[in-house]
Write a protein that holds these residues in place. Structure first.
Motif, PDB file in Angstrom:
ATOM      1  N   VAL A  10       0.857  -1.184   0.000  1.00 18.71           N
ATOM      2  CA  VAL A  10       0.000   0.000   0.000  1.00 18.71           C
ATOM      3  C   VAL A  10       0.897   1.239   0.000  1.00 18.71           C
ATOM      4  O   VAL A  10       1.485   1.597   1.016  1.00 18.71           O
ATOM      5  CB  VAL A  10      -0.945   0.001   1.219  1.00 18.71           C
ATOM      6  N   VAL A  11       1.013   1.838  -1.185  1.00 20.97           N
ATOM      7  CA  VAL A  11       1.838   3.039  -1.336  1.00 20.97           C
ATOM      8  C   VAL A  11       1.097   4.166  -2.056  1.00 20.97           C
ATOM      9  O   VAL A  11       1.653   5.242  -2.235  1.00 20.97           O
ATOM     10  CB  VAL A  11       3.172   2.730  -2.066  1.00 20.97           C
ATOM     11  N   SER A  12      -0.159   3.912  -2.471  1.00 23.60           N
ATOM     12  CA  SER A  12      -0.932   4.934  -3.181  1.00 23.60           C
ATOM     13  C   SER A  12      -2.423   4.705  -2.939  1.00 23.60           C
ATOM     14  O   SER A  12      -2.830   3.642  -2.451  1.00 23.60           O
ATOM     15  CB  SER A  12      -0.658   4.858  -4.690  1.00 23.60           C
ATOM     16  N   ASP A  13      -3.229   5.697  -3.306  1.00 25.55           N
ATOM     17  CA  ASP A  13      -4.681   5.569  -3.187  1.00 25.55           C
ATOM     18  C   ASP A  13      -5.194   4.387  -4.002  1.00 25.55           C
ATOM     19  O   ASP A  13      -6.139   3.719  -3.593  1.00 25.55           O
ATOM     20  CB  ASP A  13      -5.371   6.852  -3.657  1.00 25.55           C
ATOM     21  N   GLN A  14      -4.573   4.129  -5.145  1.00 24.90           N
ATOM     22  CA  GLN A  14      -5.000   3.003  -5.981  1.00 24.90           C
ATOM     23  C   GLN A  14      -4.827   1.673  -5.249  1.00 24.90           C
ATOM     24  O   GLN A  14      -5.620   0.754  -5.416  1.00 24.90           O
ATOM     25  CB  GLN A  14      -4.217   2.993  -7.310  1.00 24.90           C
ATOM     26  N   ASP A  15      -3.813   1.580  -4.404  1.00 24.87           N
ATOM     27  CA  ASP A  15      -3.603   0.350  -3.630  1.00 24.87           C
ATOM     28  C   ASP A  15      -4.718   0.159  -2.604  1.00 24.87           C
ATOM     29  O   ASP A  15      -5.117  -0.980  -2.324  1.00 24.87           O
ATOM     30  CB  ASP A  15      -2.243   0.378  -2.935  1.00 24.87           C
ATOM     31  N   VAL A  16      -5.226   1.247  -2.041  1.00 28.29           N
ATOM     32  CA  VAL A  16      -6.351   1.154  -1.110  1.00 28.29           C
ATOM     33  C   VAL A  16      -7.562   0.591  -1.850  1.00 28.29           C
ATOM     34  O   VAL A  16      -8.281  -0.269  -1.320  1.00 28.29           O
ATOM     35  CB  VAL A  16      -6.663   2.525  -0.467  1.00 28.29           C
ATOM     36  N   VAL A  17      -7.781   1.020  -3.076  1.00 29.06           N
ATOM     37  CA  VAL A  17      -8.876   0.493  -3.904  1.00 29.06           C
ATOM     38  C   VAL A  17      -8.656  -0.998  -4.157  1.00 29.06           C
ATOM     39  O   VAL A  17      -9.607  -1.792  -4.060  1.00 29.06           O
ATOM     40  CB  VAL A  17      -8.977   1.274  -5.241  1.00 29.06           C
ATOM     41  N   ARG A  18      -7.416  -1.401  -4.444  1.00 29.83           N
ATOM     42  CA  ARG A  18      -7.113  -2.823  -4.672  1.00 29.83           C
ATOM     43  C   ARG A  18      -7.403  -3.655  -3.426  1.00 29.83           C
ATOM     44  O   ARG A  18      -7.901  -4.776  -3.531  1.00 29.83           O
ATOM     45  CB  ARG A  18      -5.656  -2.993  -5.104  1.00 29.83           C
ATOM     46  N   VAL A  19      -7.107  -3.108  -2.248  1.00 31.02           N
ATOM     47  CA  VAL A  19      -7.408  -3.811  -0.992  1.00 31.02           C
ATOM     48  C   VAL A  19      -8.917  -4.016  -0.882  1.00 31.02           C
ATOM     49  O   VAL A  19      -9.383  -5.125  -0.587  1.00 31.02           O
ATOM     50  CB  VAL A  19      -6.853  -3.051   0.232  1.00 31.02           C
ATOM     51  N   SER A  45     -11.102  -0.675   4.229  1.00 33.55           N
ATOM     52  CA  SER A  45     -10.812   0.566   3.533  1.00 33.55           C
ATOM     53  C   SER A  45     -10.236   1.595   4.498  1.00 33.55           C
ATOM     54  O   SER A  45      -9.235   2.263   4.210  1.00 33.55           O
ATOM     55  CB  SER A  45     -12.081   1.094   2.871  1.00 33.55           C
ATOM     56  N   GLU A  46     -10.868   1.736   5.664  1.00 31.50           N
ATOM     57  CA  GLU A  46     -10.407   2.688   6.671  1.00 31.50           C
ATOM     58  C   GLU A  46      -8.994   2.331   7.143  1.00 31.50           C
ATOM     59  O   GLU A  46      -8.117   3.189   7.238  1.00 31.50           O
ATOM     60  CB  GLU A  46     -11.377   2.692   7.858  1.00 31.50           C
ATOM     61  N   LEU A  47      -8.768   1.060   7.433  1.00 36.76           N
ATOM     62  CA  LEU A  47      -7.464   0.643   7.958  1.00 36.76           C
ATOM     63  C   LEU A  47      -6.369   0.695   6.895  1.00 36.76           C
ATOM     64  O   LEU A  47      -5.222   1.044   7.198  1.00 36.76           O
ATOM     65  CB  LEU A  47      -7.583  -0.743   8.590  1.00 36.76           C
ATOM     66  N   ALA A  48      -6.708   0.386   5.642  1.00 31.17           N
ATOM     67  CA  ALA A  48      -5.721   0.507   4.556  1.00 31.17           C
ATOM     68  C   ALA A  48      -5.351   1.974   4.340  1.00 31.17           C
ATOM     69  O   ALA A  48      -4.177   2.314   4.146  1.00 31.17           O
ATOM     70  CB  ALA A  48      -6.264  -0.112   3.265  1.00 31.17           C
ATOM     71  N   ARG A  49      -6.351   2.849   4.415  1.00 29.51           N
ATOM     72  CA  ARG A  49      -6.075   4.285   4.268  1.00 29.51           C
ATOM     73  C   ARG A  49      -5.200   4.768   5.425  1.00 29.51           C
ATOM     74  O   ARG A  49      -4.267   5.541   5.232  1.00 29.51           O
ATOM     75  CB  ARG A  49      -7.385   5.080   4.214  1.00 29.51           C
ATOM     76  N   VAL A  76      -4.352  -8.481   7.779  1.00 31.97           N
ATOM     77  CA  VAL A  76      -3.281  -7.909   8.591  1.00 31.97           C
ATOM     78  C   VAL A  76      -2.747  -6.660   7.885  1.00 31.97           C
ATOM     79  O   VAL A  76      -2.292  -6.734   6.742  1.00 31.97           O
ATOM     80  CB  VAL A  76      -2.132  -8.921   8.811  1.00 31.97           C
ATOM     81  N   PHE A  77      -2.819  -5.529   8.585  1.00 28.80           N
ATOM     82  CA  PHE A  77      -2.336  -4.237   8.089  1.00 28.80           C
ATOM     83  C   PHE A  77      -1.046  -3.921   8.846  1.00 28.80           C
ATOM     84  O   PHE A  77      -1.065  -3.870  10.076  1.00 28.80           O
ATOM     85  CB  PHE A  77      -3.354  -3.127   8.381  1.00 28.80           C
ATOM     86  N   SER A  78       0.061  -3.706   8.127  1.00 26.97           N
ATOM     87  CA  SER A  78       1.341  -3.437   8.794  1.00 26.97           C
ATOM     88  C   SER A  78       2.021  -2.229   8.175  1.00 26.97           C
ATOM     89  O   SER A  78       2.024  -2.071   6.952  1.00 26.97           O
ATOM     90  CB  SER A  78       2.281  -4.635   8.650  1.00 26.97           C
ATOM     91  N   GLY A  99      -8.207  12.873   7.684  1.00 20.80           N
ATOM     92  CA  GLY A  99      -9.386  12.716   6.850  1.00 20.80           C
ATOM     93  C   GLY A  99      -9.601  11.335   6.295  1.00 20.80           C
ATOM     94  O   GLY A  99      -9.477  11.134   5.101  1.00 20.80           O
ATOM     95  N   GLY A 100      -9.894  10.367   7.145  1.00 23.12           N
ATOM     96  CA  GLY A 100     -10.281   9.052   6.647  1.00 23.12           C
ATOM     97  C   GLY A 100     -11.776   9.060   6.396  1.00 23.12           C
ATOM     98  O   GLY A 100     -12.373  10.095   6.114  1.00 23.12           O
ATOM     99  N   LEU A 101     -12.402   7.912   6.569  1.00 23.83           N
ATOM    100  CA  LEU A 101     -13.853   7.826   6.411  1.00 23.83           C
ATOM    101  C   LEU A 101     -14.563   8.385   7.632  1.00 23.83           C
ATOM    102  O   LEU A 101     -15.785   8.431   7.677  1.00 23.83           O
ATOM    103  CB  LEU A 101     -14.275   6.361   6.215  1.00 23.83           C
ATOM    104  N   GLY A 102     -13.793   8.784   8.634  1.00 27.17           N
ATOM    105  CA  GLY A 102     -14.396   9.298   9.842  1.00 27.17           C
ATOM    106  C   GLY A 102     -14.724   8.207  10.843  1.00 27.17           C
ATOM    107  O   GLY A 102     -15.273   8.467  11.898  1.00 27.17           O
ATOM    108  N   LEU A 103     -14.407   6.959  10.502  1.00 25.57           N
ATOM    109  CA  LEU A 103     -14.675   5.854  11.420  1.00 25.57           C
ATOM    110  C   LEU A 103     -13.667   5.816  12.551  1.00 25.57           C
ATOM    111  O   LEU A 103     -14.005   5.505  13.681  1.00 25.57           O
ATOM    112  CB  LEU A 103     -14.573   4.514  10.677  1.00 25.57           C
ATOM    113  N   GLY A 104     -12.430   6.077  12.221  1.00 26.29           N
ATOM    114  CA  GLY A 104     -11.370   5.922  13.194  1.00 26.29           C
ATOM    115  C   GLY A 104     -11.180   4.465  13.562  1.00 26.29           C
ATOM    116  O   GLY A 104     -11.867   3.574  13.055  1.00 26.29           O
ATOM    117  N   LEU A 105     -10.253   4.218  14.461  1.00 27.55           N
ATOM    118  CA  LEU A 105      -9.978   2.846  14.884  1.00 27.55           C
ATOM    119  C   LEU A 105     -11.167   2.245  15.620  1.00 27.55           C
ATOM    120  O   LEU A 105     -11.471   1.062  15.444  1.00 27.55           O
ATOM    121  CB  LEU A 105      -8.742   2.807  15.786  1.00 27.55           C
ATOM    122  N   SER A 106     -11.858   3.043  16.431  1.00 25.81           N
ATOM    123  CA  SER A 106     -12.994   2.508  17.194  1.00 25.81           C
ATOM    124  C   SER A 106     -14.109   2.050  16.262  1.00 25.81           C
ATOM    125  O   SER A 106     -14.721   1.006  16.486  1.00 25.81           O
ATOM    126  CB  SER A 106     -13.512   3.526  18.203  1.00 25.81           C
ATOM    127  N   GLY A 107     -14.369   2.807  15.214  1.00 23.91           N
ATOM    128  CA  GLY A 107     -15.399   2.419  14.252  1.00 23.91           C
ATOM    129  C   GLY A 107     -15.022   1.168  13.494  1.00 23.91           C
ATOM    130  O   GLY A 107     -15.843   0.263  13.316  1.00 23.91           O
TER     131      GLY A 107
END
Length: 134
Positions: A10-19, A45-49, A76-78, A99-107
């Protein structure tokens, strides 16, 4: 579903879409309900971002999970980023440091069945989530 985990750098926004696409495909394959598919894809999506934005990039591994009773998906996100200095604050509902989806880790944690985080300041963060078929 006995194939090994698939890894995405995960190095770009496109990689988040691939996830997101990979998680959706595997969620369908293990027969998660549509609601659970949506929850897992949203959390992923939130965690990849977060991996990209706060961790400076990293890896996401998506694969099958099996506990002997149920099947599911483990992700697993590392990253090797700055780590999270204050986990209690990071898990506070409504807390955001950007500025993620606004979920944060708790969401994200509420959307999955299992959530584990290991973080160290200056060393990075690893988050493992699992969603089980009902």
């Amino acid at each position: 579903m006995s194939e090994p985990a698939q890894r995405i750098e995960v190095v770009s926004d496109q990689d988040v879409v691939r996830v997101r696409q990979l998680v959706r495909t595997l969620a369908v394959a293990v027969k998660l309900s549509l609601v659970d598919q949506t929850k897992l894809v949203t959390a992923a999506s939130e965690l990849a971002r977060n991996t990209l934005v706060y961790g400076g990039g990293g890896t996401v591994e998506v694969g099958p999970a099996d506990n002997g009773r149920r099947k599911g998906i483990r992700i697993v996100f590392s990253d090797q980023g700055p780590g999270i200095a204050d986990l209690d604050l990071a898990f506070t509902d409504g807390y955001t440091s950007g500025g993620g989806l606004g979920l944060g880790l708790s969401g994200a944690r509420r959307l999955v069945d299992e959530f584990d985080i290991v973080t160290a300041v200056g060393e990075g963060t690893t988050i493992t989530v699992t969603k089980w078929c009902r």
